[in-house]
Scaffold this motif. Structure first.
Motif, PDB file in Angstrom:
ATOM      1  N   GLU A   1      -1.635   2.805   3.137  1.00  0.00           N
ATOM      2  CA  GLU A   1      -2.969   3.390   3.298  1.00  0.00           C
ATOM      3  C   GLU A   1      -3.286   4.429   2.235  1.00  0.00           C
ATOM      4  O   GLU A   1      -4.333   5.056   2.281  1.00  0.00           O
ATOM      5  N   HIS A   2      -2.405   4.596   1.246  1.00  0.00           N
ATOM      6  CA  HIS A   2      -2.504   5.751   0.363  1.00  0.00           C
ATOM      7  C   HIS A   2      -3.209   5.494  -0.963  1.00  0.00           C
ATOM      8  O   HIS A   2      -3.364   6.420  -1.757  1.00  0.00           O
ATOM      9  N   ALA A   3      -3.615   4.281  -1.246  1.00  0.00           N
ATOM     10  CA  ALA A   3      -4.327   3.997  -2.494  1.00  0.00           C
ATOM     11  C   ALA A   3      -5.776   3.659  -2.175  1.00  0.00           C
ATOM     12  O   ALA A   3      -6.141   3.401  -1.041  1.00  0.00           O
TER      13      ALA A   3
ATOM     14  N   ARG B   1      12.206   9.354  -6.419  1.00  0.00           N
ATOM     15  CA  ARG B   1      11.144   8.343  -6.404  1.00  0.00           C
ATOM     16  C   ARG B   1      11.740   6.942  -6.415  1.00  0.00           C
ATOM     17  O   ARG B   1      11.268   6.046  -5.705  1.00  0.00           O
ATOM     18  N   ASP B   2      12.763   6.747  -7.193  1.00  0.00           N
ATOM     19  CA  ASP B   2      13.427   5.453  -7.246  1.00  0.00           C
ATOM     20  C   ASP B   2      13.979   5.086  -5.871  1.00  0.00           C
ATOM     21  O   ASP B   2      13.847   3.943  -5.412  1.00  0.00           O
ATOM     22  N   ALA B   3      14.572   6.061  -5.195  1.00  0.00           N
ATOM     23  CA  ALA B   3      15.142   5.813  -3.872  1.00  0.00           C
ATOM     24  C   ALA B   3      14.056   5.498  -2.843  1.00  0.00           C
ATOM     25  O   ALA B   3      14.223   4.613  -1.992  1.00  0.00           O
ATOM     26  N   ILE B   4      12.931   6.227  -2.910  1.00  0.00           N
ATOM     27  CA  ILE B   4      11.825   5.973  -1.972  1.00  0.00           C
ATOM     28  C   ILE B   4      11.276   4.565  -2.176  1.00  0.00           C
ATOM     29  O   ILE B   4      11.061   3.811  -1.213  1.00  0.00           O
ATOM     30  N   LEU B   5      11.044   4.197  -3.429  1.00  0.00           N
ATOM     31  CA  LEU B   5      10.521   2.867  -3.714  1.00  0.00           C
ATOM     32  C   LEU B   5      11.493   1.781  -3.263  1.00  0.00           C
ATOM     33  O   LEU B   5      11.092   0.767  -2.683  1.00  0.00           O
ATOM     34  N   ASN B   6      12.758   1.998  -3.521  1.00  0.00           N
ATOM     35  CA  ASN B   6      13.773   1.038  -3.106  1.00  0.00           C
ATOM     36  C   ASN B   6      13.742   0.841  -1.592  1.00  0.00           C
ATOM     37  O   ASN B   6      13.821  -0.284  -1.080  1.00  0.00           O
ATOM     38  N   GLU B   7      13.578   1.941  -0.866  1.00  0.00           N
ATOM     39  CA  GLU B   7      13.521   1.863   0.591  1.00  0.00           C
ATOM     40  C   GLU B   7      12.266   1.132   1.050  1.00  0.00           C
ATOM     41  O   GLU B   7      12.297   0.362   2.017  1.00  0.00           O
ATOM     42  N   MET B   8      11.144   1.385   0.371  1.00  0.00           N
ATOM     43  CA  MET B   8       9.902   0.687   0.726  1.00  0.00           C
ATOM     44  C   MET B   8      10.035  -0.811   0.504  1.00  0.00           C
ATOM     45  O   MET B   8       9.656  -1.617   1.366  1.00  0.00           O
TER      46      MET B   8
ATOM     47  N   TYR C   1       6.839  -8.731  -3.657  1.00  0.00           N
ATOM     48  CA  TYR C   1       5.619  -8.534  -4.436  1.00  0.00           C
ATOM     49  C   TYR C   1       5.474  -7.064  -4.823  1.00  0.00           C
ATOM     50  O   TYR C   1       5.656  -6.179  -3.992  1.00  0.00           O
ATOM     51  N   THR C   2       5.164  -6.804  -6.078  1.00  0.00           N
ATOM     52  CA  THR C   2       4.995  -5.503  -6.755  1.00  0.00           C
ATOM     53  C   THR C   2       6.320  -4.901  -7.218  1.00  0.00           C
ATOM     54  O   THR C   2       6.300  -3.896  -7.928  1.00  0.00           O
ATOM     55  N   MET C   3       7.460  -5.460  -6.854  1.00  0.00           N
ATOM     56  CA  MET C   3       8.740  -4.995  -7.386  1.00  0.00           C
ATOM     57  C   MET C   3       8.992  -5.683  -8.720  1.00  0.00           C
ATOM     58  O   MET C   3       8.791  -6.891  -8.846  1.00  0.00           O
TER      59      MET C   3
ATOM     60  N   LEU D   1       2.501   2.276  -8.026  1.00  0.00           N
ATOM     61  CA  LEU D   1       1.067   2.022  -7.847  1.00  0.00           C
ATOM     62  C   LEU D   1       0.846   0.734  -7.063  1.00  0.00           C
ATOM     63  O   LEU D   1       0.057   0.686  -6.122  1.00  0.00           O
ATOM     64  N   GLY D   2       1.559  -0.320  -7.434  1.00  0.00           N
ATOM     65  CA  GLY D   2       1.377  -1.606  -6.779  1.00  0.00           C
ATOM     66  C   GLY D   2       1.704  -1.575  -5.303  1.00  0.00           C
ATOM     67  O   GLY D   2       0.951  -2.100  -4.474  1.00  0.00           O
ATOM     68  N   VAL D   3       2.809  -0.952  -4.945  1.00  0.00           N
ATOM     69  CA  VAL D   3       3.213  -0.948  -3.536  1.00  0.00           C
ATOM     70  C   VAL D   3       2.232  -0.145  -2.686  1.00  0.00           C
ATOM     71  O   VAL D   3       1.973  -0.484  -1.524  1.00  0.00           O
ATOM     72  N   GLN D   4       1.644   0.917  -3.264  1.00  0.00           N
ATOM     73  CA  GLN D   4       0.651   1.688  -2.514  1.00  0.00           C
ATOM     74  C   GLN D   4      -0.618   0.871  -2.281  1.00  0.00           C
ATOM     75  O   GLN D   4      -1.193   0.881  -1.187  1.00  0.00           O
ATOM     76  N   ILE D   5      -1.070   0.139  -3.298  1.00  0.00           N
ATOM     77  CA  ILE D   5      -2.310  -0.632  -3.185  1.00  0.00           C
ATOM     78  C   ILE D   5      -2.187  -1.759  -2.171  1.00  0.00           C
ATOM     79  O   ILE D   5      -3.068  -1.962  -1.330  1.00  0.00           O
TER      80      ILE D   5
END
Length: 541
Positions: free
Chosen positions: A456-458, A485-492, A336-338, A448-452
């Motif tokens: 806890e960051h949104a 940023r792409d790498a961080i999101l991929n890891e999340m 979800y959010t990807m 944005l989606g993954v933070q929301i």
């Protein structure tokens, strides 16, 4: 015109009520004379707020007469310059964004050219105390400066690589004419707001309809092939279907069962060129937090155990569930959010999804036994929320289907009916102790989606309580290098996926049913809150 066309066949899963309804309202209806081609009629559900003052609504519908700064490609959904900004750029850390307006853009009714003064004026009214727009908080702490007549700069308090989202289909800022306001005040907007889009506002019958006329030789080059478009607010889906059958509407929005009936009767179902909505079932509470919460022990939930979460996912026949909920052609969503349009997308996770999340009730039962379920848990029963949300009538049925599959593998459930507002308040206050349907619409940028939905960051946010995911989300707040940023999101996304932190469901296009006698096609990307847009591209027969 390019469009996606879906043809459905009759299925035993179609509700008996829908079949009976089809028999009563479709018989003989297709032979009715077609509506005159100088006027297009689109019948949709009533708006939540019937107002010409966009900022006082939730942003569900942008008038076809109005424009934002950034457009979305009809074919791909990606950002383009089809709206008021000819181009844009940002500084190195994404804290400053500069937009150059199309020099030939003008307002209707001779209210003059669109300039930076109109953008500043619109920004001020959109960020006022009466603003109700979803997502407007992102603009309230922003400073806007007019550089020259056709250039504006937004200076942000923190880096925002996804700033274009607020200015495109989501529509947190719609541009009104300052000249009209100076001459007529707010009363002028309430009576007939001037816009810069390819249609001109003509009037409304409050609670019933709105009408717009096509602008010939529009500055953008857009050229609708009809003279007028009327939107009719019709509550009952069966009535909208009857209007289509009788030739009283060119296009209507319908729930899935009636879409099937319309297609069976020879009408055409069109889908957006890109995903319009993502759906999921979310575990609530900070259940991945190592220590208990201050007010409740989130680790006592059965889903605090990763083996139970995996068992829940393995227990579900998603292909069957999604066919019932959304019809053919809707694909399962790995995380979800990807989304493949945004950074962080992992094709590897998509390729592994069947292996890791595929329907396997025997594996689910083995995982439950390994976890000591249900004896090992103080709260073994999983409450499933039965709720409704405008635009997502399938949410109640989603919970019921999940419950049926969980029952097969021995997972105890409790069906809990509650309205959307009550559930949302509990989720965001971290007092929720249930599993609930959730949507991401229009599909937000992944960062944005993954933070929301997971950190806890949104604000507002849900927060799994996972230290690793929260740490990565914190890095995302300050990192501006696109590759990092792409790498961080991929890891999340990988962490969310591998920990079975949610119950992903589907990536769903927006759909509209059009008269096969009147409409050839219509290309729209599904990027707006309502899913519909690009009305100038309705292609008549």
């Amino acid at each position: 015109m390019i469009h996606k066309k879906t043809t459905f066949t009759s299925k035993s899963k179609t509700a008996l009520a829908s079949l009976l309804l089809a028999g009563t309202i479709l018989t003989g209806g297709m032979s009715t004379a077609a509506t005159a081609q100088d006027k297009v009629v689109v019948a949709v559900s009533p708006l939540g707020a019937d107002s010409n003052l966009y900022w006082t609504t939730t942003g569900a519908f942008i008038f076809p007469s109005m424009q934002t700064l950034v457009g979305n490609s009809a074919e791909t959904g990606k950002y383009d310059n089809s709206q008021l900004a000819e181009s844009w750029e940002h500084n190195e850390d994404f804290t400053s964004w500069t937009f150059k307006l199309h020099p030939n853009a003008v307002f209707s009714d001779d209210w003059g050219p669109v300039t930076s003064a109109d953008v500043v004026h619109s920004f001020e009214i959109h960020t006022g105390d009466d603003a109700k727009l979803s997502g407007i908080s992102a603009l309230k702490e922003t400073t806007l400066t007019a550089i020259d007549d056709h250039t504006v700069r937004f200076d942000l308090p923190t880096p925002d690589p996804d700033f274009l989202f607020s200015h495109a289909g989501r529509g947190s800022l719609v541009i009104y004419s300052k000249a009209q306001f100076d001459a007529e005040g707010m009363e002028g907007y309430e009576a007939a707001p001037a816009g810069s889009g390819p249609f001109k506002y003509e009037g409304r019958d409050v609670g019933q309809s709105m009408t717009f006329s096509s602008i010939k030789d529009h500055w953008s080059g857009a050229s609708p092939e009809f003279d007028e478009i009327e939107f009719r607010w019709v509550s009952e889906p069966s009535t909208r279907l009857a209007m289509l059958a009788a030739g009283e509407a060119h296009a209507v929005t319908l729930p899935r069962d009636l879409r099937d009936d319309a297609a069976e009767a020879g009408e055409t179902v069109l889908s957006s060129s890109a995903g319009a909505m993502q759906s999921t079932m979310l575990f609530t509470g900070k259940f991945m937090k190592p220590e208990a919460e201050e007010t409740r022990d989130a680790t006592s939930y059965a889903w605090a155990d990763a083996r139970v979460r995996e068992a829940v996912n393995r227990a579900l026949d998603r292909d069957g569930i999604l066919e019932v909920l959304y019809g053919e052609g809707v694909e399962a969503l790995p995380v979800y959010t990807m989304d493949p349009r945004f950074p962080g997308y992992s094709q590897e996770l998509a390729d592994r999804f069947d292996e890791d999340y595929g329907y396997d009730p025997e594996k689910a039962m083995a995982l439950l036994k390994e976890a000591g379920y249900p004896e090992a848990f103080d709260n073994a029963a999983i409450p499933l929320v039965v709720t409704s949300l405008a635009g997502n009538p399938e949410f109640a049925q989603m919970a019921e289907l999940v419950q049926a599959y969980l029952d097969v593998v021995g997972i105890e459930t409790e069906m809990r009916e509650q309205d959307w507002a009550t559930g949302n308040t509990a989720i965001r206050g971290f007092t929720a102790d249930f599993v609930t349907p959730m949507r991401n619409a229009p599909v937000r940028p992944a960062a944005l989606g993954v933070q929301i939905f997971f950190t806890e960051h949104a604000s507002p946010h849900l927060d799994l309580g996972d230290p690793e995911i929260n740490a990565l989300g914190g890095e995302l707040l300050t990192e501006t290098d696109p590759e990092k940023r792409d790498a961080i999101l991929n890891e999340m996304f990988t962490s969310i996926y591998e920990s079975y932190a949610h119950i992903p469901m589907a990536a769903v296009p927006a759909t509209v049913v059009v008269s096969s006698d009147l409409v050839e096609g219509w290309t729209f990307p599904g990027s707006t809150s309502s899913g519909l847009s690009h009305f100038e591209l309705i292609d008549l027969k």
